[in-house]
Design an enzyme around this catalytic site. Structure first.
Site, PDB file in Angstrom:
ATOM      1  N   LEU A  39      37.862  41.150  40.462  1.00  0.00           N
ATOM      2  CA  LEU A  39      38.139  40.815  39.070  1.00  0.00           C
ATOM      3  C   LEU A  39      37.810  42.043  38.227  1.00  0.00           C
ATOM      4  CD1 LEU A  39      36.725  37.201  38.479  1.00  0.00           C
ATOM      5  CD2 LEU A  39      39.107  37.905  38.566  1.00  0.00           C
ATOM      6  N   ASP A  40      38.719  42.442  37.347  1.00  0.00           N
ATOM      7  CA  ASP A  40      38.491  43.603  36.486  1.00  0.00           C
ATOM      8  C   ASP A  40      37.267  43.380  35.602  1.00  0.00           C
ATOM      9  OD1 ASP A  40      40.702  44.877  37.532  1.00  0.00           O
ATOM     10  OD2 ASP A  40      42.057  44.163  35.960  1.00  0.00           O
ATOM     11  N   PRO A  41      36.623  44.457  35.148  1.00  0.00           N
ATOM     12  CA  PRO A  41      35.402  44.330  34.338  1.00  0.00           C
ATOM     13  C   PRO A  41      35.552  43.445  33.101  1.00  0.00           C
ATOM     14  CG  PRO A  41      35.665  46.586  35.064  1.00  0.00           C
ATOM     15  CD  PRO A  41      36.920  45.867  35.467  1.00  0.00           C
ATOM     16  N   GLU A  42      36.717  43.515  32.430  1.00  0.00           N
ATOM     17  CA  GLU A  42      36.884  42.752  31.192  1.00  0.00           C
ATOM     18  C   GLU A  42      37.280  41.298  31.441  1.00  0.00           C
ATOM     19  OE1 GLU A  42      40.833  44.521  32.214  1.00  0.00           O
ATOM     20  OE2 GLU A  42      38.749  45.214  32.202  1.00  0.00           O
ATOM     21  N   VAL A  43      37.419  40.918  32.706  1.00  0.00           N
ATOM     22  CA  VAL A  43      37.807  39.555  33.068  1.00  0.00           C
ATOM     23  C   VAL A  43      36.575  38.780  33.525  1.00  0.00           C
ATOM     24  CG1 VAL A  43      39.224  38.146  34.615  1.00  0.00           C
ATOM     25  CG2 VAL A  43      40.098  40.347  33.769  1.00  0.00           C
TER      26      VAL A  43
END
Length: 309
Positions: A39-43
């Site tokens: 999962l991407d950092p902003e997610v």
């Protein structure tokens, strides 16, 4: 005693999936920890974590379906296809979009669709990740892939939207390898405007949902109080997408030694079958690639007790 089980973690924004694994290794004081899909950092959202012997089933949890809730912004696109990137294309026109137009666009992107991964992604081309090419400003041909979109649901009640910039929320149920930010761009293309994904939350991963999850802070508290086992799911939970079959006593020796067995008809419907002993998974078998009447082990999990064979 070794710690084993699947931890339903709620990944908070600002951390990578690897950050979560690193922190959990320290909290749980064990090295054998692995996540089940980046999962991407902003997610934020559901990120099942495999600990101990359950790391053997991480790939099967990763392969299971996911559910996301995303915000799509119509009006401009970015180099990363999400809200973190620099603006690439802008349309400042006054837009008028109806609910019917959005639903038609969503329906057209349901089923098996083609996607080209974002330049800022971890997909590898010639042994190098796409984001490495992007950061160096190097052009590279990105491989097209087919992904499965089971459904896209419009969550807002609006019947129409108007303005230079329009936002709406959707829920996506999809298969492995789907880029939701790319899907947001594709929705914009279907509506005739540049677009990007402005927010994303993963609400389900396989059998795990938001209500099952705990945060890193809660994990630390449970571990400190000796209750971490209360939230860990067993190995069988990670294999629940496959059929289970209890082995007979005469098969114990063969299964323990990873031998080829007579093929079970259940493999006609599923690619794998979980063999159990006393109700516990001991091996994962699949069709033999060369012998049509046989099946062979894909994974071995070990027997729960040292039974006589």
């Amino acid at each position: 005693m070794a710690l084993n089980g699947i931890l339903p973690l709620w990944k908070e924004k600002g951390m990578t999936s690897h950050d979560c694994v690193f922190k959990l290794r320290k909290i749980l004081q064990t090295k054998k920890v692995g996540h089940t899909g980046t999962l991407d950092p902003e997610v934020d959202g559901v990120l099942p974590i495999c600990i101990g012997n359950t790391t053997k089933v991480a790939e099967y949890i990763t392969d299971q379906g996911k559910t996301y809730e995303a915000e799509v912004t119509i009006g401009y696109s970015t180099e990363t296809e999400d809200a973190t990137g620099e603006t690439v294309d802008t349309d400042d026109s006054e837009k008028h979009i109806t609910r019917e137009q959005v639903e038609v666009a969503l329906f057209g992107l349901t089923g098996s669709i083609k996607q080209i991964p974002p330049m800022y992604s971890a997909v590898k081309v010639n042994g190098k990740k796409l984001y490495e090419y992007a950061r160096q400003g190097l052009p590279v041909e990105r491989p097209e892939r087919t992904v499965r979109i089971d459904s896209i649901e419009l969550l807002d009640d609006d019947q129409q939207w108007a303005g230079q910039e329009i936002k709406f929320n959707i829920r996506i149920r999809c298969g492995k390898g789907t880029y939701i930010r790319t899907l947001a761009v594709q929705i914009g293309e279907a509506l005739g405007y540049p677009a990007h994904m402005s927010r994303l939350t993963r609400t389900e991963s396989g059998k795990f949902s938001q209500k099952d999850c705990v945060t890193l802070a809660e994990v630390a508290e449970l571990a400190q109080n000796g209750h971490i086992g209360d939230i860990l799911k067993p190995l069988s939970y990670g294999l629940s997408a496959f059929p289970f079959m209890e082995i007979e006593p005469k098969q114990i020796f063969a299964v323990k030694n990873g031998q080829v067995l007579a093929r079970h008809a259940i493999l006609d419907q599923m690619g794998f079958v979980v063999l159990t002993y006393k109700g516990q998974p001991v091996a994962l078998y699949k069709n033999h690639p060369e012998k049509a009447d046989k099946m062979k082990p894909e994974k071995m999990f070990g027997f729960p007790t040292a039974d006589e064979v």
